[in-house]
Scaffold this active site. Structure first.
Site, PDB file in Angstrom:
ATOM      1  N   HIS A  72       0.837  -1.198   0.000  1.00 54.99           N
ATOM      2  CA  HIS A  72       0.000   0.000   0.000  1.00 54.99           C
ATOM      3  C   HIS A  72       0.876   1.254   0.000  1.00 54.99           C
ATOM      4  O   HIS A  72       1.769   1.391   0.833  1.00 54.99           O
ATOM      5  CB  HIS A  72      -0.906   0.021   1.243  1.00 54.99           C
ATOM      6  N   TYR A 200      -9.334   4.989   7.737  1.00 56.28           N
ATOM      7  CA  TYR A 200      -9.438   5.318   9.166  1.00 56.28           C
ATOM      8  C   TYR A 200     -10.498   6.409   9.293  1.00 56.28           C
ATOM      9  O   TYR A 200     -10.340   7.495   8.734  1.00 56.28           O
ATOM     10  CB  TYR A 200      -8.115   5.864   9.685  1.00 56.28           C
ATOM     11  N   PRO A 292      -4.029  -0.113  18.694  1.00 57.64           N
ATOM     12  CA  PRO A 292      -3.708  -0.521  17.325  1.00 57.64           C
ATOM     13  C   PRO A 292      -3.971   0.564  16.261  1.00 57.64           C
ATOM     14  O   PRO A 292      -3.707   0.349  15.087  1.00 57.64           O
ATOM     15  CB  PRO A 292      -4.604  -1.735  17.101  1.00 57.64           C
ATOM     16  N   LYS A 296       1.179  -0.203  15.114  1.00 59.06           N
ATOM     17  CA  LYS A 296       2.558  -0.229  15.595  1.00 59.06           C
ATOM     18  C   LYS A 296       2.920  -1.448  16.425  1.00 59.06           C
ATOM     19  O   LYS A 296       4.105  -1.750  16.608  1.00 59.06           O
ATOM     20  CB  LYS A 296       2.833   1.025  16.446  1.00 59.06           C
ATOM     21  N   TYR A 384       3.808   6.518  10.198  1.00 56.67           N
ATOM     22  CA  TYR A 384       3.007   5.345   9.848  1.00 56.67           C
ATOM     23  C   TYR A 384       3.854   4.304   9.092  1.00 56.67           C
ATOM     24  O   TYR A 384       3.795   3.113   9.402  1.00 56.67           O
ATOM     25  CB  TYR A 384       1.806   5.750   8.977  1.00 56.67           C
TER      26      TYR A 384
HETATM   27  P1  FAS Z   1       2.430 -12.019  21.582  1.00 58.12           P
HETATM   28  O1  FAS Z   1       1.466 -11.726  22.697  1.00 58.12           O
HETATM   29  O2  FAS Z   1       1.943 -12.080  20.181  1.00 58.12           O
HETATM   30  O3  FAS Z   1       3.113 -13.458  21.850  1.00 58.12           O
HETATM   31  C1  FAS Z   1       3.491 -13.835  23.153  1.00 58.12           C
HETATM   32  C2  FAS Z   1       3.488 -15.355  23.217  1.00 58.12           C
HETATM   33  O4  FAS Z   1       3.968 -15.735  24.503  1.00 58.12           O
HETATM   34  C3  FAS Z   1       2.089 -15.919  23.075  1.00 58.12           C
HETATM   35  O5  FAS Z   1       2.079 -16.940  22.098  1.00 58.12           O
HETATM   36  C4  FAS Z   1       1.761 -16.463  24.476  1.00 58.12           C
HETATM   37  O6  FAS Z   1       0.978 -17.644  24.426  1.00 58.12           O
HETATM   38  C5  FAS Z   1       3.153 -16.773  25.017  1.00 58.12           C
HETATM   39  N1  FAS Z   1       3.240 -16.731  26.476  1.00 58.12           N
HETATM   40  C6  FAS Z   1       2.634 -15.865  27.323  1.00 58.12           C
HETATM   41  N2  FAS Z   1       2.970 -16.144  28.598  1.00 58.12           N
HETATM   42  C7  FAS Z   1       3.801 -17.229  28.563  1.00 58.12           C
HETATM   43  C8  FAS Z   1       4.467 -17.994  29.539  1.00 58.12           C
HETATM   44  N3  FAS Z   1       4.361 -17.687  30.840  1.00 58.12           N
HETATM   45  N4  FAS Z   1       5.227 -19.037  29.138  1.00 58.12           N
HETATM   46  C9  FAS Z   1       5.361 -19.324  27.813  1.00 58.12           C
HETATM   47  N5  FAS Z   1       4.754 -18.633  26.826  1.00 58.12           N
HETATM   48  C10 FAS Z   1       3.978 -17.595  27.204  1.00 58.12           C
HETATM   49  N6  FAS Z   1      -0.950  -4.861  16.633  1.00 58.12           N
HETATM   50  C11 FAS Z   1      -1.061  -4.185  15.476  1.00 58.12           C
HETATM   51  O7  FAS Z   1      -0.060  -3.659  14.984  1.00 58.12           O
HETATM   52  N7  FAS Z   1      -2.284  -4.073  14.850  1.00 58.12           N
HETATM   53  C12 FAS Z   1      -3.421  -4.675  15.358  1.00 58.12           C
HETATM   54  O8  FAS Z   1      -4.494  -4.571  14.788  1.00 58.12           O
HETATM   55  C13 FAS Z   1      -3.333  -5.408  16.553  1.00 58.12           C
HETATM   56  N8  FAS Z   1      -4.436  -6.037  17.085  1.00 58.12           N
HETATM   57  C14 FAS Z   1      -4.311  -6.724  18.269  1.00 58.12           C
HETATM   58  C15 FAS Z   1      -5.424  -7.370  18.851  1.00 58.12           C
HETATM   59  C16 FAS Z   1      -5.304  -8.056  20.079  1.00 58.12           C
HETATM   60  C17 FAS Z   1      -6.519  -8.745  20.678  1.00 58.12           C
HETATM   61  C18 FAS Z   1      -4.057  -8.097  20.739  1.00 58.12           C
HETATM   62  C19 FAS Z   1      -3.918  -8.815  22.068  1.00 58.12           C
HETATM   63  C20 FAS Z   1      -2.948  -7.478  20.160  1.00 58.12           C
HETATM   64  C21 FAS Z   1      -3.066  -6.785  18.928  1.00 58.12           C
HETATM   65  N9  FAS Z   1      -1.976  -6.157  18.327  1.00 58.12           N
HETATM   66  C22 FAS Z   1      -2.063  -5.463  17.168  1.00 58.12           C
HETATM   67  C23 FAS Z   1      -0.697  -6.204  18.944  1.00 58.12           C
HETATM   68  C24 FAS Z   1      -0.059  -7.536  18.577  1.00 58.12           C
HETATM   69  O9  FAS Z   1      -0.024  -7.673  17.198  1.00 58.12           O
HETATM   70  C25 FAS Z   1       1.276  -7.576  19.250  1.00 58.12           C
HETATM   71  O10 FAS Z   1       1.984  -6.361  19.068  1.00 58.12           O
HETATM   72  C26 FAS Z   1       2.122  -8.738  18.796  1.00 58.12           C
HETATM   73  O11 FAS Z   1       1.382  -9.908  18.967  1.00 58.12           O
HETATM   74  C27 FAS Z   1       3.396  -8.716  19.623  1.00 58.12           C
HETATM   75  O12 FAS Z   1       4.013  -9.914  19.457  1.00 58.12           O
HETATM   76  P2  FAS Z   1       4.761 -10.622  20.679  1.00 58.12           P
HETATM   77  O13 FAS Z   1       5.596  -9.613  21.378  1.00 58.12           O
HETATM   78  O14 FAS Z   1       5.380 -11.842  20.111  1.00 58.12           O
HETATM   79  O15 FAS Z   1       3.626 -10.986  21.730  1.00 58.12           O
HETATM   80  C1  PHB Z   2      -5.697  -4.721  10.651  1.00 57.04           C
HETATM   81  O1  PHB Z   2      -5.728  -4.941   9.419  1.00 57.04           O
HETATM   82  O2  PHB Z   2      -6.011  -5.591  11.505  1.00 57.04           O
HETATM   83  C2  PHB Z   2      -5.254  -3.360  11.141  1.00 57.04           C
HETATM   84  C3  PHB Z   2      -4.756  -2.451  10.236  1.00 57.04           C
HETATM   85  C4  PHB Z   2      -4.354  -1.196  10.696  1.00 57.04           C
HETATM   86  C5  PHB Z   2      -4.455  -0.895  12.043  1.00 57.04           C
HETATM   87  C6  PHB Z   2      -4.947  -1.832  12.952  1.00 57.04           C
HETATM   88  C7  PHB Z   2      -5.352  -3.067  12.500  1.00 57.04           C
HETATM   89  O3  PHB Z   2      -4.071   0.334  12.486  1.00 57.04           O
END
Ligand code: FAS
Ligand code: PHB
Length: 389
Positions: A72, A200, A292, A296, A384
């Site tokens: 994009h 957005y 989100p 980032k 961004y």
């Molecule tokens: P993660 O949380 O992805 O991974 C951590 C891992 O550690 C998990 O698999 C967990 O099971 C494991 N773990 C936890 N405790 C443990 C323990 N005690 N022992 C062993 N393993 C353990 N970011 C965006 O940029 N855009 C979005 O739209 C967006 N939407 C999101 C929606 C939700 C519901 C959430 C929760 C996050 C969202 N995020 C979004 C942020 C997300 O993408 C995170 O930034 C990303 O998953 C970060 O990756 P990790 O640091 O690997 O953490």
């Molecule tokens: C998504 O595609 O899930 C998405 C994209 C942009 C954002 C957040 C989520 O800022």
């Protein structure tokens, strides 16, 4: 068992760090609490900064992303149901890649498996020990048996609810947090995206976002009360609310359909300092959370991995600890700038419960200024597409 770097958490942070270190001959073991299916069932981020794209290619997991991802060159913003475009490529020379975190995680698992990476799924009671000594180790329980992994370093890639951050003494740890008084209700639908780029939308009823995963898989969000029962949001209620908030032309052409995933996520800004304590390094969501709105979260996890990966390679190959000794400082410098951007985008685009009519006008004026100003659009675009590592 002994390894060089014990990684707690098998999400994108832990997997990418493991893959990059492996390519440099540095041994790792990943301890993941959940099953692989569970990890791969999570629907999360959608937008990759170009720095993240290049890191995934460097890790040897960019092929499917390059085939199936959407590049994009800009995004749409809207207020009062009228949209305008911000041209990232014209303003910064850079673009972003739309490719779901689920697919990034899948590609990383596949690469780790191909290279016989050691990933222990469903590891219970993962506990780091001796982090402030030269001989740290991690214990865990698998199938009822306790195991121990001796290592040189522990990478806490275990997300916001993990064990790593809690292993730093309260006397050392500093936490900063702002919890937003609303959440994001997101759906996936097997329908063609309403737009070629993201939208957005600011609206007096609340924020909305139109995104995508592929040509027939759309991702949509509406701001909703974080304590709303998900059952309240039937598909019909979701689509009606989304159409009220997005630009009229998009509302007129959107293709609706049954949701195949629906979830309500809370929003917070959070940073823990320092991101290193002794032999423990915090990475990704274990150290910081962003709303989100600025796309980032995943990208900050990747930049943390960039700093730690290079620091560990320097340690093992050059016997030079300057990289790991400056990891926390370097990572936090970029984290705080992304926290600011995510916070500012969230304040500009969401309706806050105590918001007055004047506040709504201020948001609309900020978006009108953004529409009219190349300088303002350039500032948003450079954040961004991702600030430099
Ligand atoms: P993660 O949380 O992805 O991974 C951590 C891992 O550690 C998990 O698999 C967990 O099971 C494991 N773990 C936890 N405790 C443990 C323990 N005690 N022992 C062993 N393993 C353990 N970011 C965006 O940029 N855009 C979005 O739209 C967006 N939407 C999101 C929606 C939700 C519901 C959430 C929760 C996050 C969202 N995020 C979004 C942020 C997300 O993408 C995170 O930034 C990303 O998953 C970060 O990756 P990790 O640091 O690997 O953490
Ligand atoms: C998504 O595609 O899930 C998405 C994209 C942009 C954002 C957040 C989520 O800022």
């Amino acid at each position: 068992m002994r390894t060089q770097v014990c990684i707690i958490g098998g999400g994108p942070s832990g997997l990418l760090l493991s893959q990059l270190l492996h390519l440099k001959g540095i041994d790792t073991v990943i301890l993941e609490r959940k099953s692989r299916d569970y990890v791969l069932s999570r629907i999360r981020a959608g937008v990759l900064e170009w720095g993240s794209v290049e890191m995934l290619r460097e890790a040897g997991v960019g092929d499917r992303m390059d085939r199936e991802g959407f590049v994009h060159a800009g995004t749409y913003m809207s207020a009062l149901n009228k949209g305008f475009r911000i041209d990232f490529e014209k303003l910064t020379g850079k673009k972003v890649m739309v490719y779901g975190q689920t697919e990034v995680t899948r590609d990383l698992y596949d690469a780790r498996d191909r290279m016989d990476g050691v990933i222990i799924d469903e590891a219970d009671g993962v506990t780091p020990h001796g982090l402030d000594t030269d001989a740290p180790y991690v214990t865990y329980v698998k199938d009822g048996t306790e195991h121990r992994i001796d290592c040189d370093f522990v990478a806490g890639c275990d997300g916001f609810h993990g064990v790593s951050r809690k292993s730093i003494p309260a006397s050392v740890l500093r936490e900063y947090e702002s919890v937003y008084p609303f959440g994001w209700l997101g759906i996936l639908s097997e329908t063609p995206p309403v737009s070629d780029e993201l939208i957005y939308a600011n609206h007096e009823r609340g924020f909305a976002l139109c995104s995508m995963r592929n040509a027939n898989l759309s991702r949509y969000y509406v701001q909703a009360p974080v304590d709303d029962p998900i059952e309240k949001w039937t598909d019909e209620a979701f689509w009606d609310e989304l159409k009220r908030r997005i630009p009229e032309d998009a509302a007129d052409r959107i293709v609706t359909g049954p949701s195949i995933e629906k979830s309500l996520a809370p929003l917070r800004s959070f940073v823990a300092e320092p991101m290193r304590w002794g032999r423990l390094f915090l990475v990704g969501d274990a150290a910081h959370i962003v709303p989100p709105t600025g796309a980032k979260g995943l990208n900050l996890a990747v930049s943390d991995v960039h700093y730690l990966y290079h620091g560990l390679v320097q340690h093992y190959q050059d016997k030079d600890d300057s990289g790991i000794d400056t990891y926390s400082q370097k990572a936090l410098a970029r984290v705080w700038k992304s926290e600011r951007f995510s916070w500012s985008m969230t304040k500009m685009l969401h309706r806050f419960p105590d918001q007055s009519a004047f506040d709504q006008r201020m948001q609309e004026a900020e978006l009108a200024y953004l529409e009219s100003s190349t300088a303002a659009q350039t500032a948003l675009a450079e954040n961004y597409i991702g600030l430099p590592f």
